[in-house]
Scaffold this active site. Structure first.
Site: not given
Ligand SMILES: NC(=O)c1ccc[n+]([C@@H]2O[C@H](COP(=O)([O-])OP(=O)(O)OC[C@H]3O[C@@H](n4cnc5c(N)ncnc54)[C@H](OP(=O)(O)O)[C@@H]3O)[C@@H](O)[C@H]2O)c1
Length: 279
Positions: A65, A101
Site C-alpha cells: 500500500k 479504507d
Molecule cells: N475490515 C477491513 O476492511 C480491514 C481493512 C484493513 C485492515 N483490516 C484489519 O486490521 C488489522 C490491522 O491492519 P493494518 O493494515 O493496520 O496492520 P498494521 O499496519 O501492521 O498495524 C497493526 C496494528 O496492530 C497492532 N498490534 C499487532 N500485534 C499486536 C500485539 N500483539 N499487541 C498490541 N498491538 C498489536 C500494531 O501495534 P504496533 O504499532 O505496536 O506494532 C498496529 O497498531 C488487521 O487485522 C487487518 O486484517 C481490516
C-alpha cells in the site's frame, strides 16, 4: 472485457474477487476481477505495465500500500495525506491511486447504525498502523472532537498527532480502558482478536452502554471484543462491513457502475469466512 485485479504478496487469502465477482454478475457486466500475486521486486513493473496488461486498475493490499503510493498520482487530498493507496485506476494516460479504507469504515458504520452522529464526539481508537490512519482520518472528517489513540508502540500514536493535529490524543496502551468513559465510539484497528492472534484484553466497564464498539478485524466475523460488547448490550459494528464498503468506489471507477452493499453480499462473504454463519 474490462479487467481489474487485486495485488498483494501473498494474495491467496483475498476475498475481493468474491465481492467484485458478485457485483459483476449482478450488473451483467462483461468484466473480470482476479487475484494477482506480485512480489515486491516486481511491483514497479506491474504498476507501469498496468494498462498494457489490459487492466483498468487494481486493488492493493499488504505489503504494497505505501510502495504503490510512490508510483501513482494521488487522486485526492485524503490519499496524499495518508501516503498509502488501496485502489489504483487509469485516466487519460495516467495512473491514479486513492484510499477507500476510511470511507469503507464510515460507510459500514452508517449502514449498521443509520443516523449515528459523531459530530463533537469523543472516540477511542486502538492501534496506529496503516488501517488506523485511514480510520482516524475518516473520523476527523466526520467532525469528532477528540480521538484518543492507544497503540502498543506509543511513538506511532504520537506520530498521528503530528500528522493529524490537536484533536488526536495519544494515550498509553495499557491505560486505554481509562479513556472509555464518555466515549461515543471504540474502534479496534489492531490485529488482536484476529484468528491465530492473541485476543484483545480490554476492560469495557467504563464504557457507556449506548457507546458503539467497532472492530475492523473480520476473521472471525464476531471478534472476542465484539462478543464482550454484545454481552454488555452495546451496539456493535463488525469488520466485514468495512471490507465490503471499501470495495464500492474501486468497482465504480473500473466498471462504471456504483454497486450496493446488500444483505445478500454480506451473507455470501460471511459464509466464505465462516461456513456455519447464519444471519
Ligand atoms: N475490515 C477491513 O476492511 C480491514 C481493512 C484493513 C485492515 N483490516 C484489519 O486490521 C488489522 C490491522 O491492519 P493494518 O493494515 O493496520 O496492520 P498494521 O499496519 O501492521 O498495524 C497493526 C496494528 O496492530 C497492532 N498490534 C499487532 N500485534 C499486536 C500485539 N500483539 N499487541 C498490541 N498491538 C498489536 C500494531 O501495534 P504496533 O504499532 O505496536 O506494532 C498496529 O497498531 C488487521 O487485522 C487487518 O486484517 C481490516
Amino acid at each position: 472485457m474490462i479487467k481489474a485485479c487485486v495485488i498483494g504478496w501473498p494474495i491467496s487469502h483475498s476475498r475481493s474477487p468474491l465481492i467484485h465477482g458478485y457485483w459483476l454478475k449482478k450488473h451483467g457486466i462483461d468484466g473480470s476481477y482476479t487475484r494477482q500475486p506480485v512480489e515486491p521486486a516486481a511491483l514497479n513493473a506491474f504498476i507501469s505495465d498496468l494498462e498494457d496488461a489490459g487492466y483498468s486498475g487494481c486493488n492493493v493490499t499488504l505489503p504494497h500500500k505505501e510502495k504503490v503510493f510512490q508510483l501513482i498520482v494521488p487522486a485526492d487530498e485524503t490519499t496524499a495525506r495518508l501516503g498509502a493507496v488501496n485502489t489504483v485506476f487509469r485516466r487519460a494516460g495516467k495512473t491514479y491511486g486513492t484510499n477507500t479504507d476510511g470511507e469503507g469504515f464510515v460507510g459500514s458504520l452508517h449502514q449498521s447504525l443509520p443516523g449515528i452522529d459523531l459530530n463533537n464526539a469523543r472516540v477511542v481508537v486502538l492501534g496506529a498502523g496503516g488501517a488506523a490512519l485511514a480510520v482516524v482520518s475518516a473520523l476527523l472528517d466526520q467532525g469528532v472532537a477528540e480521538v484518543a489513540i492507544a497503540n502498543r508502540t506509543e511513538e506511532k500514536a504520537r506520530e498521528l498527532r503530528t500528522r493529524f493535529g490537536q484533536r488526536i490524543k495519544p494515550v498509553a496502551w495499557n491505560a486505554a480502558a481509562d479513556h472509555l468513559a464518555e466515549s461515543r465510539l471504540l474502534v479496534n484497528t489492531t490485529s488482536l482478536g484476529m484468528k491465530g492472534q492473541a485476543p484483545l484484553d480490554l476492560d469495557l466497564s467504563r464504557l457507556d452502554i449506548d457507546a458503539v464498539v467497532a472492530d475492523i478485524v473480520y476473521t472471525p466475523l464476531q471478534t472476542p471484543l465484539l462478543a464482550q460488547a454484545v454481552e454488555r448490550g452495546n451496539p456493535i459494528v463488525e469488520g466485514l462491513g468495512m471490507l465490503l464498503h471499501q470495495a464500492v468506489r474501486g468497482f465504480s471507477l473500473w466498471f462504471g457502475v456504483t454497486p450496493e452493499v446488500t444483505g445478500e453480499l454480506y451473507d455470501l462473504i460471511a459464509r466464505d469466512i465462516d461456513p456455519d454463519y447464519r444471519r
